[in-house]
Design a protein around this motif. Structure first.
Motif, short mmCIF file in Angstrom:
data_model
loop_
_atom_site.label_atom_id
_atom_site.label_comp_id
_atom_site.label_asym_id
_atom_site.label_seq_id
_atom_site.Cartn_x
_atom_site.Cartn_y
_atom_site.Cartn_z
N ARG A 2 1.45 -1.37 0.31
CA ARG A 2 0.36 0.09 0.40
C ARG A 2 0.68 1.39 0.02
NH1 ARG A 2 -5.04 -0.66 1.04
NH2 ARG A 2 -5.32 1.47 2.32
N GLU A 4 1.01 5.59 -0.66
CA GLU A 4 0.45 6.93 0.12
C GLU A 4 1.00 8.11 -1.00
OE1 GLU A 4 -1.14 7.70 4.54
OE2 GLU A 4 0.66 9.45 3.72
N GLU A 21 -8.31 4.02 -9.20
CA GLU A 21 -7.78 2.11 -8.07
C GLU A 21 -7.23 2.71 -6.64
OE1 GLU A 21 -5.64 4.18 -10.58
OE2 GLU A 21 -3.87 3.00 -10.88
N LEU A 22 -7.24 4.36 -6.75
CA LEU A 22 -6.54 5.15 -5.27
C LEU A 22 -8.33 5.68 -5.33
CD1 LEU A 22 -4.03 5.91 -6.27
CD2 LEU A 22 -4.53 3.57 -5.03
N HIS A 24 -9.04 9.14 -2.45
CA HIS A 24 -7.72 10.34 -2.13
C HIS A 24 -8.93 11.12 -1.00
CE1 HIS A 24 -11.39 11.24 -4.60
NE2 HIS A 24 -10.94 12.55 -4.01
N LEU A 33 -3.74 10.67 -1.95
CA LEU A 33 -4.03 9.45 -2.91
C LEU A 33 -2.83 8.49 -1.98
CD1 LEU A 33 -3.28 11.26 -6.57
CD2 LEU A 33 -5.23 10.82 -5.78
N PHE A 34 -3.93 7.70 -1.54
CA PHE A 34 -3.71 6.01 -1.10
C PHE A 34 -4.36 4.80 -1.55
CE2 PHE A 34 -7.21 6.03 1.65
CZ PHE A 34 -7.97 7.01 1.86
N GLY A 35 -4.16 3.81 -0.97
CA GLY A 35 -4.29 2.21 -1.70
C GLY A 35 -3.68 1.50 -2.16
N VAL A 37 -1.03 -1.07 -3.97
CA VAL A 37 -0.08 -0.77 -5.77
C VAL A 37 0.05 -1.99 -5.94
CG1 VAL A 37 1.73 0.47 -6.05
CG2 VAL A 37 0.53 1.83 -5.52
#
Lengths: 65, 889
Positions: A2, A4, A21-22, A24, A33-35, A37
């Motif tokens: 994950r 950021e 896909e993220l 925010h 933005l996060f999620g 990867v």
């Protein structure tokens, strides 16, 4: 993994759609933005996407799961 | 608006040199035209003006920093033309990149680069080509300036290395300007250190308050000193931000107030301003901008096709005039500024969800009639409309491009995404073509059959589909070793030819080249050498990059015909021509060269260069472990068996010769050559009668087999039977020197056995002279003991020395490695000479050898001298090398 990504300025909802896909969150003068990867290729792809949208990346870090 | 740029047209590529035959490529070579409201910045163009002093300039900045227009503005002020090249998807593949770059150079008037060749394979570029390019540039009086815009799109790492190589070796003949968002991986630190680099980066690209004020003036905004400073601080002097700001402020009604609010805001700049500016455009303009965001480049007509209206001409002209969103490429083509294109795409998805694939579909349909095939296919695929996409490819007669040319990799990757659900004869043809071009050849016939049936269901089927079927069928039949089917399919293709428009066929030189090569290979398999030669010579005649792989394959097949008919030097020449052609077109290990290595190996065996032969066979097996077609498979088997025979490994040779080559129909020559190997093995093992028996069927059909049978009769002690066989061989089918030399030697040996030494000597002299011309050694080494005594005699060697000289032409193309002058017949070394040589090979000195062998130093020297003479050398190292080569150690 994950990540950021912190960019300069408050992103509009429309522009955030360029990162489907993220998630925010918009805060004072910045957007995070996060999620998840997938891999390195994805990571560099995200950076390139920021670059091509004219976003200034302030910080990018891996966050614990 | 459009017409005033008429003079900016880049020079169109010369006919026939365009690697893709694609007029739209010109938009990649066009220097972008700055809009009316563009601010000329002398501070930066002066920095660029230093370019003649540094070989490399990097303009390195973020999206929308004004890099491209700055360099375009500078280039437009230069006196000499600039080779401008906007990198697009070609940055993924070195072959395509260099093909385009060479084209850009030629289009800019660098005439001396016309004949240096071009890559024909998307993935590779030959180092020789880059060396030639650098050398030609280095030889120029004045440098050529090359601008590579959007260099960040170069993703293949080797391209940057290659560019660095050319830049380094082109000396002062090349001035390179890279415009990029990402720092290139060139060794910039070294260039910085020795002052050969000019860099313009974000900090310099940023507008100063003075420049910003001037830019805003151009947009009709007159602001106070403080307001401009605040604006520059908020945008950090970012060109795109300032431009959008000016547009938004002007449209707002109260610019001062608007800018105040903007300065206080916290939004991401481009995102916010673009939305503002877009919002204030008329609805029709907004709609157009959103829709064209799916296109890399567009003209008014194409934009109209996406909007369904007819107003794109004036709208685009106005947008360009006001410096909003679009850039002009010349030829009435535009593109969106890359930064805005990305943001507009996000708006498109938000505002008109689901429309994207419909837009791709419309674009594909418009391009189908007026655009390049690659764009048509890309948009068709993006729309997920695979029936349409496959049909566009088949109707363009471009199926052959799966097998040859720069597009093959792209095509393969594009259609790899085609789901199994896509139906229709065209989709099945595409599947069959991908399978035939790749490793899944066995599966191709299923799809080919399905395509044929689907096409036949509705009447006779369309000519394009049937031609596609015929092409793939010819290839499939050739690979399966079915010559009659290949002949039939090729005939069908020729008949269909007449029904199709000539202009379309002219664009596809690869089509006849592939058909001829496959047909020639099938005919060769059937043993119809003359018919095969006729079509293969035509296929080998071209010179362009698009047909390079089939041309090289045709040369390889011609080489095999020469080999099989007994002309080793001609075979070698054709094989080397294929290699040279592959180098010219940068094909690393193309399928077209599969035959070249086994053919050269067979020639090397006949010349008794056994290590070379081994290396060539190893290489062939390493490059392609499974031979692609029966012709190559048979050629490899025969070359390997002959090598094993020459090394005295008869058991292994027999085993190799027994390797099955799967094919629908057996090949007469493959059978004959196998029989030849088997017979030679039996002969070597002292079973001449078995050898005669093995060759019984082939005698009379194949000259080499007839001669071999005669030799077996001789070994069995029957010179009359041997001569009888040779006499029955028709003169016009006696074959080339590899056969005739052997026939002469059989006759000579027969004369010895019949007690006619004068005739024997006369025949032997002829045989030796012919053998020397072709550098054939193997036939001499194979000769029987009585003949070898004669061949070694000083009288004969003397006669030969005064005999015909080597033909210079025959030697001209032989690589130096094998061009060594060597004695024709190796006299066997004595035991003592061998002892001395063995010790020599262990780096012992003459004295050490003498001590080791308990003889005097002088005796060692005598042995050495004698060994040197027999090996035809005059140095220790050469003696060891040569003795190893001949397996004497």
């Amino acid at each position: 993994m994950r990540y950021e990504i912190r960019v300069d300025g408050q992103m509009s909802e429309t522009l955030a759609k360029a990162f489907p896909e993220l998630d925010h969150v918009v805060m004072s003068g910045q957007t995070v933005l996060f999620g998840p990867v997938v891999d390195e290729a994805h990571l560099y792809g995200l950076l390139a996407r920021c670059r091509s949208l004219g976003l200034r990346v302030l910080e990018m870090r891996r966050v614990p799961e | 608006m459009v017409s005033e740029h008429g003079s900016d047209r880049p020079r169109s590529p010369a006919a026939g040199t365009d690697p893709l035959g694609d007029p739209f490529l010109r938009t990649c070579f066009a220097v972008p035209v700055p809009p009316a409201a563009f601010l000329h910045r002398p501070r930066l163009t002066r920095r660029l003006g230093r370019v003649p002093d540094t070989p490399l300039t990097v303009v390195d900045g973020c999206a929308g920093a004004g890099k491209t227009l700055l360099v375009a503005d500078w280039a437009a002020r230069l006196e000499r033309p600039v080779a401008w090249f906007t990198v697009d998807s070609c940055g993924r593949a070195p072959g395509v990149f260099w093909a385009y770059l060479l084209e850009a150079l030629r289009a800019s008037g660098a005439e001396e680069l016309q004949d240096i060749g071009a890559p024909a394979d998307a993935g590779t570029v030959d180092h020789g080509l880059l060396t030639r390019l650098a050398a030609r540039l280095d030889a120029r009086d004045r440098p050529v300036t090359v601008v590579l815009d959007a260099y960040d799109r170069v993703t293949a790492l080797e391209i940057t290395d290659q560019l660095g190589f050319v830049l380094h070796h082109a000396g002062r003949g090349l001035r390179l300007v890279l415009v990029t968002r990402v720092e290139p991986t060139l060794p910039l630190h070294r260039c910085r250190a020795d002052g050969t680099l000019t860099e313009i980066r974000d900090a310099e690209l940023a507008f100063t308050p003075e420049e910003a004020a001037a830019l805003l003036e151009l947009h009709g905004l007159h602001l106070g000193h403080d307001a401009v400073r605040a604006l520059v601080a908020r945008t950090r002097g970012w060109a795109a931000g300032l431009r959008l700001c000016a547009l938004a402020a002007r449209q707002s009604g109260d610019p001062e107030k608007y800018l105040k609010e903007f300065e206080a805001g916290q939004s991401t700049i481009a995102d916010f301003l673009l939305a503002e500016v877009l919002e204030r455009q008329p609805p029709a303009t907004q709609d157009l901008l959103l829709r064209v965001s799916v296109l890399d480049r567009f003209c008014p007509d194409l934009a109209d096709a996406l909007t369904g209206r007819r107003d794109a001409g004036p709208v685009l002209a106005e947008l360009h005039r006001s410096n909003a969103f679009v850039e002009y490429l010349g030829h009435a083509w535009y593109r969106l500024h890359p930064l805005f294109a990305e943001i507009l795409k996000a708006h498109l998805r938000m505002r008109l969800p689901g429309l994207e694939s419909e837009l791709h579909r419309r674009a594909a349909r418009w391009l189908r009639h007026a655009g390049p095939l690659s764009d048509t296919l890309a948009h068709g695929a993006a729309a997920g409309d695979w029936e349409f996409t496959a049909r566009a490819l088949v109707d363009d007669l471009a199926l052959g491009q799966f097998f040859t040319g720069l597009r093959s990799g792209d095509l393969d990757a594009l259609f790899a995404r085609m789901p199994p659900g896509a139906t229709g004869p065209e989709a099945d043809l595409v599947r069959a073509a991908r399978e035939l071009a790749g490793p899944d050849r066995d599966r191709a016939c299923v799809h080919l059959e399905r395509a044929r049936r689907a096409s036949a269901r509705a009447g006779p089927g369309r000519a394009e589909v049937r031609l596609g079927c015929a092409l793939l069928d010819t290839l499939d039949a050739r690979l399966a070793g079915a010559p009659d089917r290949a002949e039939h399919a090729a005939r069908t293709a020729r008949e269909l030819w007449r029904d199709l428009p000539a202009a379309l066929l002219d664009r596809h030189p690869e089509l006849p080249a592939l058909l001829r090569t496959h047909l020639g290979a099938a005919r060769l398999w059937a043993g119809r050498f003359d018919d095969a030669r006729a079509v293969l010579s035509e296929a080998a005649a071209g010179r362009d990059a698009a047909t390079a792989p089939p041309r090289e394959e045709a040369l390889g097949l011609l080489a095999l015909i020469d080999l099989l008919t007994g002309w080793p030097t001609r075979a070698e020449r054709a094989a080397l021509a294929a290699l040279a052609d592959a180098e010219r077109f940068s094909l690393a290990e193309p399928a077209g060269l599969d035959l070249v290595h086994p053919v050269l190996a067979a020639v090397a065996v006949d010349r008794d260069e056994l290590d070379d032969a081994q290396a060539l066979l190893d290489r062939a097996a390493a490059v392609r472990p499974v031979p692609p077609d029966p012709v190559t498979a048979a050629c490899r088997v025969i070359a390997r068996a002959c090598l094993q025979l020459a090394r005295g490994r008869t058991e292994a040779a027999l085993e190799t010769a027994g390797t099955a080559v799967p094919a629908a129909v057996a090949s007469p020559w493959a059978e004959d050559r196998t029989a030849l190997v088997v017979a030679a093995a039996h002969l070597a093992e002292g079973r001449p009668e078995t050898a005669v028996e093995v060759l019984r069927d082939a005698v009379g059909r194949d000259a080499a087999c007839t001669v071999a049978a005669a030799r077996a009769h001789l070994a069995a002690g029957d010179p009359d039977a041997a001569l009888h066989l040779l006499d029955r061989l028709p003169a016009d089918r006696s074959g080339g020197p590899a056969v005739t030399v052997r026939a002469l030697l059989v006759r000579a040996e027969a004369a010895v056995l019949r007690g006619d030494p004068a005739t024997a000597r006369r025949l032997a002299v002829r045989a030796l002279a012919d053998a020397r011309r072709e550098r054939l050694r193997r036939p001499l080494l194979e000769a029987g003991p009585s003949l070898r005594r004669l061949l070694r005699s000083d009288v004969l060697q003397g006669a030969l020395r005064s005999g015909p000289a080597d033909r210079p032409g025959a030697r001209g193309r032989i690589p130096p490695r094998t061009a060594r002058q060597t004695a024709l017949v190796v006299e066997e070394l004595s035991g003592r000479e061998r002892d001395v040589l063995r010790r020599l090979a262990r780096m012992m000195s003459t004295e050490e050898i003498a001590a080791d062998l308990f003889v005097s130093v002088n005796t060692v020297k005598t042995h050495l001298k004698s060994a040197y003479r027999k090996l035809g050398v005059n140095r220790r190292s050469d003696a060891v090398h040569r003795a190893r080569e001949l397996r004497l150690l």
